[in-house]
Design a protein around this motif. Structure first.
Motif, PDB file in Angstrom:
ATOM      1  N   SER A   9       0.830  -1.210   0.000  1.00  0.00           N
ATOM      2  CA  SER A   9       0.000   0.000   0.000  1.00  0.00           C
ATOM      3  C   SER A   9       0.861   1.256   0.000  1.00  0.00           C
ATOM      4  N   HIS A  10       1.976   1.204   0.711  1.00  0.00           N
ATOM      5  CA  HIS A  10       2.885   2.350   0.703  1.00  0.00           C
ATOM      6  C   HIS A  10       3.507   2.532  -0.681  1.00  0.00           C
ATOM      7  N   LEU A  11       3.879   1.441  -1.310  1.00  0.00           N
ATOM      8  CA  LEU A  11       4.448   1.520  -2.658  1.00  0.00           C
ATOM      9  C   LEU A  11       3.431   2.103  -3.628  1.00  0.00           C
ATOM     10  N   TYR A  12       2.171   1.708  -3.484  1.00  0.00           N
ATOM     11  CA  TYR A  12       1.109   2.251  -4.332  1.00  0.00           C
ATOM     12  C   TYR A  12       1.016   3.771  -4.153  1.00  0.00           C
ATOM     13  N   VAL A  13       1.056   4.227  -2.906  1.00  0.00           N
ATOM     14  CA  VAL A  13       0.916   5.660  -2.632  1.00  0.00           C
ATOM     15  C   VAL A  13       2.063   6.450  -3.249  1.00  0.00           C
ATOM     16  N   THR A  14       3.232   5.847  -3.349  1.00  0.00           N
ATOM     17  CA  THR A  14       4.354   6.580  -3.939  1.00  0.00           C
ATOM     18  C   THR A  14       4.167   6.809  -5.432  1.00  0.00           C
ATOM     19  N   GLN A  15       3.216   6.110  -6.049  1.00  0.00           N
ATOM     20  CA  GLN A  15       3.003   6.222  -7.492  1.00  0.00           C
ATOM     21  C   GLN A  15       1.760   7.034  -7.877  1.00  0.00           C
ATOM     22  N   VAL A  16       0.974   7.461  -6.900  1.00  0.00           N
ATOM     23  CA  VAL A  16      -0.270   8.163  -7.194  1.00  0.00           C
ATOM     24  C   VAL A  16       0.007   9.616  -7.581  1.00  0.00           C
ATOM     25  N   PRO A  17      -0.983  10.285  -8.196  1.00  0.00           N
ATOM     26  CA  PRO A  17      -0.823  11.705  -8.535  1.00  0.00           C
ATOM     27  C   PRO A  17      -0.626  12.553  -7.278  1.00  0.00           C
ATOM     28  N   PRO A  18      -0.046  13.733  -7.420  1.00  0.00           N
ATOM     29  CA  PRO A  18       0.246  14.591  -6.262  1.00  0.00           C
ATOM     30  C   PRO A  18      -0.959  14.867  -5.364  1.00  0.00           C
ATOM     31  N   ARG A  19      -2.135  15.079  -5.929  1.00  0.00           N
ATOM     32  CA  ARG A  19      -3.305  15.375  -5.098  1.00  0.00           C
ATOM     33  C   ARG A  19      -3.614  14.199  -4.153  1.00  0.00           C
ATOM     34  N   SER A  20      -3.520  12.986  -4.653  1.00  0.00           N
ATOM     35  CA  SER A  20      -3.757  11.809  -3.808  1.00  0.00           C
ATOM     36  C   SER A  20      -2.634  11.633  -2.799  1.00  0.00           C
ATOM     37  N   LEU A  21      -1.424  11.949  -3.197  1.00  0.00           N
ATOM     38  CA  LEU A  21      -0.286  11.849  -2.277  1.00  0.00           C
ATOM     39  C   LEU A  21      -0.468  12.782  -1.093  1.00  0.00           C
ATOM     40  N   MET A  22      -0.988  13.966  -1.344  1.00  0.00           N
ATOM     41  CA  MET A  22      -1.190  14.938  -0.265  1.00  0.00           C
ATOM     42  C   MET A  22      -2.221  14.437   0.747  1.00  0.00           C
ATOM     43  N   ASN A  23      -3.141  13.603   0.329  1.00  0.00           N
ATOM     44  CA  ASN A  23      -4.151  13.050   1.233  1.00  0.00           C
ATOM     45  C   ASN A  23      -3.593  11.936   2.105  1.00  0.00           C
ATOM     46  N   TRP A  24      -2.412  11.423   1.802  1.00  0.00           N
ATOM     47  CA  TRP A  24      -1.819  10.336   2.575  1.00  0.00           C
ATOM     48  C   TRP A  24      -1.436  10.806   3.976  1.00  0.00           C
TER      49      TRP A  24
END
Length: 121
Positions: free
Chosen positions: A4-19
């Protein structure tokens, strides 16, 4: 967990900010960025600050030296660092509990520690 962490590293910036669930993270990140850029221990480059965790800052400053190239790269790397710290704490907890409890119970508690948000034994 690392998946799940690896997935988050690949998401668009807007989704990354929600992490990151709180603005405290961004406060620490801005201080780390200012230290990495040579502005000292400051949030706003005007006054000094002491509102940070020194050990976490020691991890963040080298990572934020990469922010000159890409502002989101340090955030992506710190997601992975956080995953590794969480995995390491789960392993340590397992090893400590295995000595006092049965192995299956130690596995259950350490797995819950790593995977469940806000779980504290």
């Amino acid at each position: 967990m690392l998946g799940s962490h690896l997935y988050v590293t690949q998401v668009p910036p807007r989704s990354l900010m929600n992490w990151y669930p709180s603005d405290d993270s961004y406060y620490n990140f801005k201080v780390a960025q200012n230290i990495a850029e040579g502005h000292g221990v400051t949030f706003d480059r005007i006054s000094r600050t002491n509102g940070f965790h020194p050990l976490w800052m020691a991890v963040c400053v080298p990572v934020f030296s990469l922010a000159r190239h890409d502002l989101y790269l340090p955030l992506r790397l710190l997601v992975m660092v956080s995953a590794l710290v969480s995995a390491g704490s789960g392993i340590l907890l397992y090893r400590l509990l295995r000595q006092a409890l049965s192995t299956p119970l130690a596995v259950l508690v350490s797995t819950a520690w790593v995977l469940l948000p806000g779980f504290t034994p």
